[in-house]
Scaffold this motif. Structure first.
Motif, PDB file in Angstrom:
ATOM      1  N   THR A  36       0.837  -1.195   0.000  1.00 45.47           N
ATOM      2  CA  THR A  36       0.000   0.000   0.000  1.00 45.47           C
ATOM      3  C   THR A  36       0.871   1.243   0.000  1.00 45.47           C
ATOM      4  O   THR A  36       0.393   2.334  -0.290  1.00 45.47           O
ATOM      5  CB  THR A  36      -0.934   0.027   1.221  1.00 45.47           C
ATOM      6  OG1 THR A  36      -0.144  -0.097   2.405  1.00 45.47           O
ATOM      7  CG2 THR A  36      -1.947  -1.107   1.150  1.00 45.47           C
ATOM      8  N   LYS A  37       2.149   1.062   0.320  1.00 44.68           N
ATOM      9  CA  LYS A  37       3.154   2.122   0.208  1.00 44.68           C
ATOM     10  C   LYS A  37       4.459   1.447  -0.194  1.00 44.68           C
ATOM     11  O   LYS A  37       4.895   0.487   0.441  1.00 44.68           O
ATOM     12  CB  LYS A  37       3.342   2.845   1.542  1.00 44.68           C
ATOM     13  CG  LYS A  37       4.437   3.896   1.504  1.00 44.68           C
ATOM     14  CD  LYS A  37       4.668   4.509   2.868  1.00 44.68           C
ATOM     15  CE  LYS A  37       5.805   5.511   2.789  1.00 44.68           C
ATOM     16  NZ  LYS A  37       6.207   5.959   4.123  1.00 44.68           N
ATOM     17  N   PHE A  38       5.079   1.933  -1.266  1.00 44.62           N
ATOM     18  CA  PHE A  38       6.347   1.388  -1.726  1.00 44.62           C
ATOM     19  C   PHE A  38       7.212   2.553  -2.184  1.00 44.62           C
ATOM     20  O   PHE A  38       7.055   3.050  -3.298  1.00 44.62           O
ATOM     21  CB  PHE A  38       6.129   0.383  -2.864  1.00 44.62           C
ATOM     22  CG  PHE A  38       7.367  -0.366  -3.257  1.00 44.62           C
ATOM     23  CD1 PHE A  38       7.819  -1.420  -2.484  1.00 44.62           C
ATOM     24  CD2 PHE A  38       8.080  -0.018  -4.390  1.00 44.62           C
ATOM     25  CE1 PHE A  38       8.954  -2.119  -2.844  1.00 44.62           C
ATOM     26  CE2 PHE A  38       9.219  -0.706  -4.756  1.00 44.62           C
ATOM     27  CZ  PHE A  38       9.660  -1.768  -3.975  1.00 44.62           C
ATOM     28  N   PHE A  39       8.069   3.028  -1.296  1.00 49.44           N
ATOM     29  CA  PHE A  39       8.895   4.210  -1.531  1.00 49.44           C
ATOM     30  C   PHE A  39       8.003   5.363  -1.983  1.00 49.44           C
ATOM     31  O   PHE A  39       7.137   5.770  -1.229  1.00 49.44           O
ATOM     32  CB  PHE A  39      10.043   3.898  -2.482  1.00 49.44           C
ATOM     33  CG  PHE A  39      10.980   2.874  -1.908  1.00 49.44           C
ATOM     34  CD1 PHE A  39      11.985   3.252  -1.027  1.00 49.44           C
ATOM     35  CD2 PHE A  39      10.851   1.526  -2.211  1.00 49.44           C
ATOM     36  CE1 PHE A  39      12.836   2.314  -0.460  1.00 49.44           C
ATOM     37  CE2 PHE A  39      11.705   0.588  -1.665  1.00 49.44           C
ATOM     38  CZ  PHE A  39      12.703   0.978  -0.785  1.00 49.44           C
ATOM     39  N   ASP A  40       8.138   5.848  -3.216  1.00 50.40           N
ATOM     40  CA  ASP A  40       7.330   6.999  -3.643  1.00 50.40           C
ATOM     41  C   ASP A  40       6.065   6.608  -4.404  1.00 50.40           C
ATOM     42  O   ASP A  40       5.370   7.459  -4.938  1.00 50.40           O
ATOM     43  CB  ASP A  40       8.178   7.972  -4.473  1.00 50.40           C
ATOM     44  CG  ASP A  40       8.758   7.330  -5.722  1.00 50.40           C
ATOM     45  OD1 ASP A  40       8.817   6.086  -5.783  1.00 50.40           O
ATOM     46  OD2 ASP A  40       9.165   8.062  -6.630  1.00 50.40           O
ATOM     47  N   HIS A  41       5.726   5.312  -4.450  1.00 47.36           N
ATOM     48  CA  HIS A  41       4.506   4.854  -5.116  1.00 47.36           C
ATOM     49  C   HIS A  41       3.434   4.559  -4.069  1.00 47.36           C
ATOM     50  O   HIS A  41       3.729   4.038  -3.000  1.00 47.36           O
ATOM     51  CB  HIS A  41       4.762   3.582  -5.933  1.00 47.36           C
ATOM     52  CG  HIS A  41       5.825   3.743  -6.960  1.00 47.36           C
ATOM     53  ND1 HIS A  41       5.668   4.530  -8.074  1.00 47.36           N
ATOM     54  CD2 HIS A  41       7.083   3.249  -7.036  1.00 47.36           C
ATOM     55  CE1 HIS A  41       6.777   4.500  -8.793  1.00 47.36           C
ATOM     56  NE2 HIS A  41       7.652   3.735  -8.180  1.00 47.36           N
ATOM     57  N   SER A  42       2.198   4.883  -4.395  1.00 50.54           N
ATOM     58  CA  SER A  42       1.106   4.623  -3.454  1.00 50.54           C
ATOM     59  C   SER A  42       0.746   3.143  -3.415  1.00 50.54           C
ATOM     60  O   SER A  42       0.244   2.652  -2.414  1.00 50.54           O
ATOM     61  CB  SER A  42      -0.115   5.457  -3.798  1.00 50.54           C
ATOM     62  OG  SER A  42      -0.553   5.154  -5.107  1.00 50.54           O
ATOM     63  N   SER A  43       0.989   2.412  -4.489  1.00 49.64           N
ATOM     64  CA  SER A  43       0.782   0.963  -4.472  1.00 49.64           C
ATOM     65  C   SER A  43       1.764   0.304  -5.445  1.00 49.64           C
ATOM     66  O   SER A  43       2.201   0.909  -6.416  1.00 49.64           O
ATOM     67  CB  SER A  43      -0.658   0.600  -4.832  1.00 49.64           C
ATOM     68  OG  SER A  43      -0.923   0.901  -6.176  1.00 49.64           O
ATOM     69  N   HIS A  44       2.090  -0.929  -5.132  1.00 49.09           N
ATOM     70  CA  HIS A  44       3.074  -1.675  -5.905  1.00 49.09           C
ATOM     71  C   HIS A  44       2.810  -3.148  -5.655  1.00 49.09           C
ATOM     72  O   HIS A  44       2.523  -3.543  -4.525  1.00 49.09           O
ATOM     73  CB  HIS A  44       4.471  -1.283  -5.416  1.00 49.09           C
ATOM     74  CG  HIS A  44       5.598  -1.814  -6.239  1.00 49.09           C
ATOM     75  ND1 HIS A  44       6.113  -3.071  -6.065  1.00 49.09           N
ATOM     76  CD2 HIS A  44       6.318  -1.255  -7.234  1.00 49.09           C
ATOM     77  CE1 HIS A  44       7.114  -3.250  -6.911  1.00 49.09           C
ATOM     78  NE2 HIS A  44       7.250  -2.163  -7.637  1.00 49.09           N
ATOM     79  N   ILE A  45       2.894  -3.961  -6.676  1.00 49.53           N
ATOM     80  CA  ILE A  45       2.692  -5.400  -6.534  1.00 49.53           C
ATOM     81  C   ILE A  45       3.967  -6.104  -6.991  1.00 49.53           C
ATOM     82  O   ILE A  45       4.515  -5.786  -8.046  1.00 49.53           O
ATOM     83  CB  ILE A  45       1.491  -5.894  -7.363  1.00 49.53           C
ATOM     84  CG1 ILE A  45       0.223  -5.193  -6.897  1.00 49.53           C
ATOM     85  CG2 ILE A  45       1.352  -7.402  -7.263  1.00 49.53           C
ATOM     86  CD1 ILE A  45      -0.956  -5.373  -7.805  1.00 49.53           C
ATOM     87  N   THR A  46       4.416  -7.053  -6.190  1.00 49.86           N
ATOM     88  CA  THR A  46       5.624  -7.809  -6.505  1.00 49.86           C
ATOM     89  C   THR A  46       5.301  -9.302  -6.531  1.00 49.86           C
ATOM     90  O   THR A  46       4.564  -9.793  -5.678  1.00 49.86           O
ATOM     91  CB  THR A  46       6.716  -7.548  -5.445  1.00 49.86           C
ATOM     92  OG1 THR A  46       7.029  -6.164  -5.444  1.00 49.86           O
ATOM     93  CG2 THR A  46       7.970  -8.335  -5.741  1.00 49.86           C
ATOM     94  N   TYR A  47       5.849  -9.993  -7.519  1.00 48.40           N
ATOM     95  CA  TYR A  47       5.754 -11.446  -7.626  1.00 48.40           C
ATOM     96  C   TYR A  47       7.170 -11.978  -7.666  1.00 48.40           C
ATOM     97  O   TYR A  47       7.987 -11.500  -8.457  1.00 48.40           O
ATOM     98  CB  TYR A  47       4.991 -11.834  -8.895  1.00 48.40           C
ATOM     99  CG  TYR A  47       5.003 -13.316  -9.194  1.00 48.40           C
ATOM    100  CD1 TYR A  47       4.219 -14.190  -8.457  1.00 48.40           C
ATOM    101  CD2 TYR A  47       5.796 -13.829 -10.202  1.00 48.40           C
ATOM    102  CE1 TYR A  47       4.226 -15.555  -8.723  1.00 48.40           C
ATOM    103  CE2 TYR A  47       5.809 -15.189 -10.484  1.00 48.40           C
ATOM    104  CZ  TYR A  47       5.027 -16.048  -9.739  1.00 48.40           C
ATOM    105  OH  TYR A  47       5.033 -17.394 -10.002  1.00 48.40           O
ATOM    106  N   GLN A  48       7.496 -12.947  -6.819  1.00 46.09           N
ATOM    107  CA  GLN A  48       8.835 -13.535  -6.777  1.00 46.09           C
ATOM    108  C   GLN A  48       8.715 -15.046  -6.864  1.00 46.09           C
ATOM    109  O   GLN A  48       7.815 -15.642  -6.265  1.00 46.09           O
ATOM    110  CB  GLN A  48       9.541 -13.178  -5.462  1.00 46.09           C
ATOM    111  CG  GLN A  48       9.696 -11.711  -5.232  1.00 46.09           C
ATOM    112  CD  GLN A  48      10.202 -11.404  -3.822  1.00 46.09           C
ATOM    113  OE1 GLN A  48      10.153 -12.229  -2.934  1.00 46.09           O
ATOM    114  NE2 GLN A  48      10.686 -10.199  -3.635  1.00 46.09           N
TER     115      GLN A  48
END
Length: 107
Positions: A36-48
């Motif tokens: 819901t917070k990723f550095f300067d982005h309001s949202s970010h999705i990561t798949y690993q």
């Protein structure tokens, strides 16, 4: 979740806040993280994942969805490819035995 992912943990740091879900075990483990917070982005999705054989399927899906390769470079031992479509961005970090995809929308 119906796709087999289970809750792993909440992430709550100054730079990043989100929820991590996991599926599988060992080299077959997959992670999905919704920030819901990723550095300067309001949202970010990561798949690993450690399932590197998924790469060809991922490239085909990005192409099908209209994403275009905009940059590629090496960063801290990772091979990085960046794709974009309108204001949407996908970064793929590739190691010998690990893949990480990050998705975010530009402001």
């Amino acid at each position: 979740m119906s796709s087999g992912y289970t809750f792993d943990k909440l992430l709550d740091e100054d730079c990043c806040k989100g929820i991590m879900m996991t599926k599988g075990y060992g080299a077959q483990t997959r992670y999905v993280i919704y920030y819901t917070k990723f550095f300067d982005h309001s949202s970010h999705i990561t798949y690993q994942t450690g399932v590197v054989s998924e790469m060809s399927k991922i490239y085909k899906e990005l192409s099908y969805l209209g994403f275009k390769l905009t940059n590629r470079y090496e960063f801290e031992g990772n091979y990085v490819k960046e794709y974009s479509r309108n204001k949407e961005n996908v970064s793929i970090y590739i190691k010998n035995d690990w893949i990480e995809l990050g998705y975010y929308k530009s402001n």
